[in-house]
Design an enzyme around this catalytic site. Structure first.
Site: not given
Length: 349
Positions: A202, A205, A210, A223, A265, A313, A316, A318
């Site tokens: 899903i 990074g 993830v 993760k 989730l 960091d 959007p 995150n």
């Protein structure tokens, strides 16, 4: 301070100064009470507590973590006079059901931290004084969860029996889906297994992937990060944070190659709201008005800063979107990805 005779009356400015002086003195005494109850003390504190209470202080004053004097006594005080001290502060008007910032009441503190012989008596006294023995903290834990997860008191089974007598069930699940019995059975085990589906990726990074998975009977985001890329700052930061506008870290474990994090989730990230309408990844669900989104983000960020952390960091990608279950479904905005988080020094740098 106030006189009927106008000639003897104190000037208003002088009266204000005196009122502020009294207020400052009381505030100092309230802080003194919290510091006194927060000491790991084996001496009798009841006399000193009485002296402070006689000043007319606010016994419900709390520290920066939302703990009042009752929380602190149940956390630190190991003297046989613990039950006397509890009765003293409750009789003086303290809210026996007060919660700290993590939603914990005094029963949670006793069950998590108190290893003295006073544990059973203290629990019984608090219940007699009206505490909600079944109260749940922000992570869905009642006193039994905390007892079976953290406490190594030699009378553990007797304490469980007392709480059971008052209707606290071993089977009620916490937010991770586990009852207290599960924690008792796994007390000496090092790991609680996370399961995930490698076919249901899903997200991805710079530091890991993830997947959709399960932990403790609930659906989670898992993760997976290569061991050599694990950043302990993220783990430490997330374990410290417990707020509705921050993605909750439920559990972490590792094997020879990877570290696995079971996370709350969510449905999408904020950047997916702005994708083109024909993009299959576009989020098409409901979102709150912009002002409410910013308000939730500000509350989450303020909480992060209150823990002396900086996110570092902010973007959007995150910011995650979660819908609460139930008929009154609400959309909740949450901060995520603390891989670059840093602790602020005492000097604020």
């Amino acid at each position: 301070m106030w006189e009927y005779d106008p000639n003897k009356r104190m000037p208003s400015k002088e009266g204000d100064v005196q009122l502020h002086s009294i207020k400052d003195e009381l505030t100092g005494k309230e802080k003194e009470l919290l510091e006194l109850c927060g000491r790991d003390s084996r001496s009798d504190l009841t006399g000193k507590i009485k002296e402070l209470i006689q000043f007319g202080i606010n016994v419900n004053a709390k520290d920066k973590d939302g703990r009042n004097a009752l929380h602190l006594l149940c956390r630190y005080y190991s003297n046989p006079k613990l039950t006397d001290a509890i009765q003293l502060v409750v009789k003086s008007g303290i809210d026996v059901n007060a919660r700290d910032r993590n939603g914990m009441n005094a029963i949670h503190y006793l069950c998590q931290y108190q290893s003295s012989q006073n544990l059973i008596d203290a629990i019984q006294i608090l219940i007699q004084l009206g505490i909600d023995a079944n109260a749940k903290s922000n992570d869905g834990s009642n006193g039994l969860h905390y007892l079976c997860r953290y406490n190594s008191n030699p009378n553990l089974l007797d304490v469980i029996g007392v709480l059971d007598t008052f209707g606290v069930s071993m089977m009620v699940p916490d937010n991770a889906g586990w009852g207290a019995l599960y924690y008792l059975q796994n007390k000496d085990k090092k790991e609680m297994k996370i399961w995930f589906d490698r076919e249901k990726k899903i997200g991805q990074g710079g530091f890991g992937m993830v997947f959709k998975g399960k932990f403790g009977g609930r659906e989670v985001a898992v993760k997976r990060v290569e061991i050599h890329r694990v950043d302990k700052r993220e783990e430490e930061a997330m374990l410290k944070l417990n707020h509705p506008n921050i993605v909750k870290l439920l559990h972490c474990e590792k094997d020879q190659d990877f570290m696995y994090y079971a996370l709350e989730l969510c449905y999408a990230s904020l950047d997916q709201v702005f994708l083109k309408s024909d993009d299959p990844k576009k989020y098409k669900g409901r979102t709150p008005p912009n002002i409410k989104i910013f308000h939730q983000l500000a509350e989450g960020l303020a909480y992060i800063h209150s823990k002396s952390l900086t996110h570092r960091d902010i973007k959007p990608n995150n910011v995650l979107i979660k819908r609460s279950p139930g008929q009154d479904e609400k959309t909740i905005i949450k901060w995520a990805d603390f891989g670059l988080a840093k602790k602020v020094t005492e000097r604020g740098s």
